[in-house]
Design a protein around this motif. Sequence first.
Motif, short mmCIF file in Angstrom:
data_model
loop_
_atom_site.label_atom_id
_atom_site.label_comp_id
_atom_site.label_asym_id
_atom_site.label_seq_id
_atom_site.Cartn_x
_atom_site.Cartn_y
_atom_site.Cartn_z
N GLY A 65 47.68 38.59 55.78
CA GLY A 65 47.66 39.29 54.49
C GLY A 65 47.33 40.75 54.67
N LEU A 66 46.39 41.03 55.56
CA LEU A 66 46.03 42.42 55.81
C LEU A 66 47.23 43.19 56.36
CD1 LEU A 66 43.69 44.67 56.34
CD2 LEU A 66 44.00 43.91 58.71
N LYS A 94 57.43 32.98 34.41
CA LYS A 94 58.86 32.71 34.53
C LYS A 94 59.67 33.91 35.00
CE LYS A 94 60.21 31.22 30.55
NZ LYS A 94 60.82 30.39 29.49
N GLU A 134 52.23 31.10 46.98
CA GLU A 134 53.19 30.35 47.80
C GLU A 134 52.59 29.05 48.35
OE1 GLU A 134 56.54 31.37 48.34
OE2 GLU A 134 55.91 32.66 46.68
N GLU A 170 49.64 38.34 38.75
CA GLU A 170 51.04 37.95 38.95
C GLU A 170 51.99 38.93 38.27
OE1 GLU A 170 52.43 34.62 40.27
OE2 GLU A 170 50.65 35.08 41.46
N GLY A 178 48.59 40.88 48.66
CA GLY A 178 49.19 39.96 49.63
C GLY A 178 48.53 38.61 49.63
N MET A 179 47.20 38.59 49.55
CA MET A 179 46.49 37.31 49.55
C MET A 179 46.84 36.48 48.30
SD MET A 179 45.05 37.29 52.43
CE MET A 179 44.19 35.71 52.31
N GLY A 186 50.51 42.76 53.94
CA GLY A 186 50.25 43.33 52.63
C GLY A 186 50.18 44.85 52.74
N TYR A 187 49.55 45.30 53.78
CA TYR A 187 49.37 46.74 54.00
C TYR A 187 50.74 47.41 54.19
CZ TYR A 187 46.71 50.80 55.82
OH TYR A 187 46.14 52.03 56.02
N PHE A 245 49.56 36.69 46.65
CA PHE A 245 50.93 36.21 46.85
C PHE A 245 50.95 34.96 47.71
CE2 PHE A 245 54.64 36.07 49.66
CZ PHE A 245 55.63 35.81 48.72
N LEU A 246 50.18 35.01 48.81
CA LEU A 246 50.13 33.83 49.70
C LEU A 246 49.58 32.61 48.96
CD1 LEU A 246 48.85 35.57 52.96
CD2 LEU A 246 51.16 34.71 52.51
N TYR A 250 46.52 44.47 50.67
CA TYR A 250 45.82 43.30 51.22
C TYR A 250 45.51 42.29 50.11
CZ TYR A 250 42.58 41.07 54.60
OH TYR A 250 41.96 40.21 55.48
N GLY A 280 57.29 27.69 49.93
CA GLY A 280 56.29 27.71 51.00
C GLY A 280 56.66 28.59 52.17
N MET A 281 57.39 29.63 51.93
CA MET A 281 57.76 30.62 52.94
C MET A 281 58.63 30.06 54.06
SD MET A 281 54.22 32.81 53.15
CE MET A 281 54.96 34.39 53.42
N PHE A 334 51.56 42.03 37.89
CA PHE A 334 51.69 43.19 38.77
C PHE A 334 52.62 42.88 39.94
CE2 PHE A 334 50.74 46.08 42.11
CZ PHE A 334 50.66 47.29 41.45
N LEU A 335 52.37 41.73 40.57
CA LEU A 335 53.12 41.38 41.79
C LEU A 335 54.57 41.02 41.52
CD1 LEU A 335 50.78 39.05 43.88
CD2 LEU A 335 51.46 41.39 44.40
N ARG A 336 54.79 40.32 40.44
CA ARG A 336 56.11 39.72 40.25
C ARG A 336 56.95 40.39 39.17
NH1 ARG A 336 56.22 35.15 43.70
NH2 ARG A 336 54.12 34.30 44.01
N VAL A 345 50.36 28.55 50.61
CA VAL A 345 50.21 28.42 52.06
C VAL A 345 48.77 28.59 52.51
CG1 VAL A 345 52.57 29.15 52.53
CG2 VAL A 345 50.75 30.86 52.47
N LEU A 346 47.90 28.96 51.58
CA LEU A 346 46.50 29.12 51.97
C LEU A 346 45.82 27.75 52.04
CD1 LEU A 346 45.31 32.25 49.97
CD2 LEU A 346 46.31 32.10 52.26
N LEU A 369 59.84 38.44 46.65
CA LEU A 369 58.48 38.38 46.15
C LEU A 369 58.41 38.02 44.68
CD1 LEU A 369 55.95 39.85 47.87
CD2 LEU A 369 55.84 41.10 45.73
N SER A 370 59.41 38.41 43.92
CA SER A 370 59.24 38.34 42.48
C SER A 370 60.09 37.30 41.79
CB SER A 370 59.55 39.70 41.87
OG SER A 370 60.60 40.29 42.54
N PHE A 414 45.67 33.68 57.93
CA PHE A 414 46.20 34.32 56.72
C PHE A 414 45.37 35.52 56.29
CE2 PHE A 414 48.52 30.26 56.37
CZ PHE A 414 49.80 30.80 56.37
N SER A 430 54.84 36.60 33.61
CA SER A 430 54.30 36.41 34.96
C SER A 430 54.61 35.01 35.50
CB SER A 430 52.79 36.67 34.97
OG SER A 430 52.14 35.79 34.10
N ARG A 486 60.47 33.94 42.09
CA ARG A 486 60.06 32.65 42.60
C ARG A 486 61.06 31.56 42.20
NH1 ARG A 486 53.83 31.82 42.88
NH2 ARG A 486 53.97 32.43 40.69
#
Lengths: 199, 199, 199, 199
Positions: C157-158, D24, D172, D104, D165-166, C161-162, D168-169, D162, C123-124, D106-108, D174-175, C111-112, C153, D22, C114
Motif C-alpha cells: 500500500g505504501l 454503484k 478488494e 470511497e 491505497g489501504m 499508493g504513493y 482500496f485494498l 498510502y 480480488g486483484m 474520493f477513491l472511486r 485482500v487484507l 480503481l473506480s 500489504f 460511492s 468495481r
Amino acid sequence: MAFMKKEEKKIGIMEASLKLFSTKGFYNTTIPDIAKSLGMSVGNMYNYFKSKEALAMAIMQYTSDILGEKIREINGKNISVYEKIKLITKMYFDIANNRPEMIEYFLRVYLSNRDVFQNGCEGMICVSAFVTEIMIFFEEGVRSGELRDQDFFSAFGLFMGYLGGMVFLKGENVLQKPLEDYIEDISQNIYLALKAQNV
Amino acid sequence: MAFMKKEEKKIGIMEASLKLFSTKGFYNTTIPDIAKSLGMSVGNMYNYFKSKEALAMAIMQYTSDILGEKIREINGKNISVYEKIKLITKMYFDIANNRPEMIEYFLRVYLSNRDVFQNGCEGMICVSAFVTEIMIFFEEGVRSGELRDQDFFSAFGLFMGYLGGMVFLKGENVLQKPLEDYIEDISQNIYLALKAQNV
Amino acid sequence: MAFMKKEEKKIGIMEASLKLFSTKGFYNTTIPDIAKSLGMSVGNMYNYFKSKEALAMAIMQYTSDILGEKIREINGKNISVYEKIKLITKMYFDIANNRPEMIEYFLRVYLSNRDVFQNGCEGMICVSAFVTEIMIFFEEGVRSGELRDQDFFSAFGLFMGYLGGMVFLKGENVLQKPLEDYIEDISQNIYLALKAQNV
Amino acid sequence: MAFMKKEEKKIGIMEASLKLFSTKGFYNTTIPDIAKSLGMSVGNMYNYFKSKEALAMAIMQYTSDILGEKIREINGKNISVYEKIKLITKMYFDIANNRPEMIEYFLRVYLSNRDVFQNGCEGMICVSAFVTEIMIFFEEGVRSGELRDQDFFSAFGLFMGYLGGMVFLKGENVLQKPLEDYIEDISQNIYLALKAQNV
DNA sequence: GATGAATGAGCTTTCATTCAT
DNA sequence: AATGAATGAAAGCTCATTCAT
C-alpha cells in the motif's frame, strides 16, 4: 407592481410574454422564464391566466386590438386609398421596427402553432379586430370606386401576406435595405394590384 | 422497407416526418411518433439523421428542391409572364391541395421556428433552390420587358407572401371557395402589381 | 490489418481501447468509438471480445503483465534494495510519461469501476502478475535483511499508493516539477519507511 | 422531510447521493435512483442541484470539508508529529469503517471521473479544505524540526496515497486483518519516511 | 393575492449488443 | 472474418401546473 389593478397586471404579463414568445418561440419560453422577467412568482401567474395557452390567446387578441385600432385611425382619415395603403404599410413597418414582437408574434407564434390556438382562437376569431379594419378599408375603397370589387380574401391575402412576407424576409436578414425604404414600392404594388381598372 | 438504399430510406423518413411536423408542429411531434409511423426503432432514426433539428433542416431543403424543380419547369416554357404567374399559382395551390404538408411545412415549421433552423439554414440557405427559381422567373420577365424592374425582394415578398397567405387562410377555414377558384383573381392581382407600366 | 493473427488483432484492439478508456473513461468510450479508431466494424469487435466488460478485463490483465514483466527485470538485477526502489519508481514514472494510458487505466478505470471488473477480476486476480513481482521484491528485501519484516500489504500500500498518488497529482496539474524530478525524494521516503531499523 | 430548510435538504440529497455514487459508481447511479432513495420526485432534485455533475462536485466539496475539519482538530492538539500521524490514520480508517462512502467517493468517483469534475473542481479546488489541513500538518512538523523539509507533494502523495491505497485494498477484500490493525505499522512507516534524519 | 417547492410524465438522445448478409 | 443497420431500454433533464403556506 404595487397598487396595480388586475387588468393592468394582466397587460404587464402579456407584454412580457409577448416579448419572450416572439423572440424565443412559444415552446422555448417557459412560465418560469416569464415569471422571472416580471419578478413575479410562477404560482401567481396562474391567478391571471389559467394556462400557458390561454395566455397565448389573450396576447393574440391584445395585439390584434392594438393593430386594429391603428388601422381604424387610418381608415378615419379623409385621404385617397393609395394614401391609406401607404399609411398602413408605413404603420406596419414602424411597428416591425419599434415593437417587432407584435409582428413576430403573429408570424412566429400564431401562424404556426395551430394547436395552441385551436380552442378559443379558431377561424381567426382572436384577430378579428384587425381583420375587420382591413375589411372596412377594402369595402370603403370599393364603394368609392377606387378599388376593384373582388373577393375580400383575395385582397386581404395580398395585402397582409405581402407585408408579413417582407417582415419575415427582414428577420432572415436577406433584405439589402431597411424596411422603410420599401414602403413606396410596396404601396405601389399593392395599389396596382387592387385598384379599379379604369382609374 | 427491405432492399432500400440509405438515401431512399432517408427520403422515407423525411416524407413521414414532413407529414407529422406539418400537421402537429415541430414541438408536438416526437421522434417516437415518427419512428412509429415508419415501423422503425427510435434508435435507428439516429443512424440517418443525427438530431431532430438536422432532420427538420434536411426536410426543408428537400421540400425546397421539389418546389424549385416545379418552378424550373414552368420557367422553361415559352409562354408569357402572365401565363407563368398563373401556372406557378396553380402549381402552388395544387400542392397545397394534394401534398398540403409541403406548403404547411414551410408556413408552420420553417417560418416560425427560427431557433430550429438557425444552425444550418440561416439566411434562407435551405430554400435557395426555390428562391433561385423565383429569381429567374422575375429576371427573365424584366429582361423581356413584361415586368417592371424593381427590387427583387419587393416582388418576391408580394408573390410568395400572397400565395402563402392564401394557403394560411385556407388552413384557418375562412375561405368560402376552394383554393383553385382563386387562381384567376390572384394571378391577375400579381400581374397587375408587377407588370411594366406601359404594357 | 491484413495477415494478422487473431492474437495480434486482440492486442491491437486492447491498445486502442486502452488509450480511449484511460483518456475518456470507461463509460464515455463507446464500442463504435473504439471500432472507428481501429477502422474496424462494430460487429467484428465482438468476434474478439464478447463484451465491453470482457475487453476491459483483458486490458487490465494485459497491462498488469507488461508492468509485472518490467518489475521482474528489475528484481533480477544484482543491486541493493534501495537501487531497486529507485529503478521501480523511475520505471513507473517513465511509463506515466511515455505510455500514460497504462497508469491512467489503472487509476481511472480499474480503481473506480468495481462493477465492471467484479465478474472476472475480483480480488486483484487480473493484476496478480504485477502484485506478485512487488511481493517478490519485498520478500527478497526482507530475506536479505535490508527490509523490515512487516505485513506485505502494509508495504505494498505504501509503495503503490504513493506512486499512484503522485501520478494522480500530476494528472491534476498540481505538481510544480516534472515527475522524474521527484524520483530521488520518493525513493528515499519509501526506503526510509521500509528498511530494516538497524541498517 | 417537512420543516426542512433548503440548505438542510441539499445536505440530505448529498448524503443520499454520496452513498449511491460511492457504492454503484457515478455512471451506474441514476437521478431516479437518488430521488427514489429520498422519496422525492426526479424533477424536484433539479431545484436543488442543476445537474448530476453539479451534484457530484458539491458532494466532493462537502466531503472534503468534513475531512478537513477532522484533521484541523488533530492539528490543534498539542502532541508530537508521530501522534498526529497516528490520529490522522486512525481517523481516516474510522471513517473508512463507519462512513465508508466518504473515502470511497474520493477513491472511486472523484479520482477517476475527471470529466465529471473538470468544470468546477479542476486542480483539486474542491478538495482544498482537506489538502490545506494536510499542508498545515506538514509545515508545522517541519517548523518544529520533527519532519524533514521536502517538497510538500512528495509528502502529501506518500501520506494520502498510502491511506487511500489501504482502503482500496480493503475494498478488494485482500487484507487479512481489519484496517485498524494496520494503524500502528502504517503510522510508523509514514513517520520513518518523513521524519527529520537526526531525530 | 403571492410564493416557490413539488410533481411526474414526457422529451431527445445514447449505446451495448445482435444478426442477416 | 467482416459489416453496419437495427433494436429498445434507459439515461439526464424539462416544465406546465398545483397547492400548502
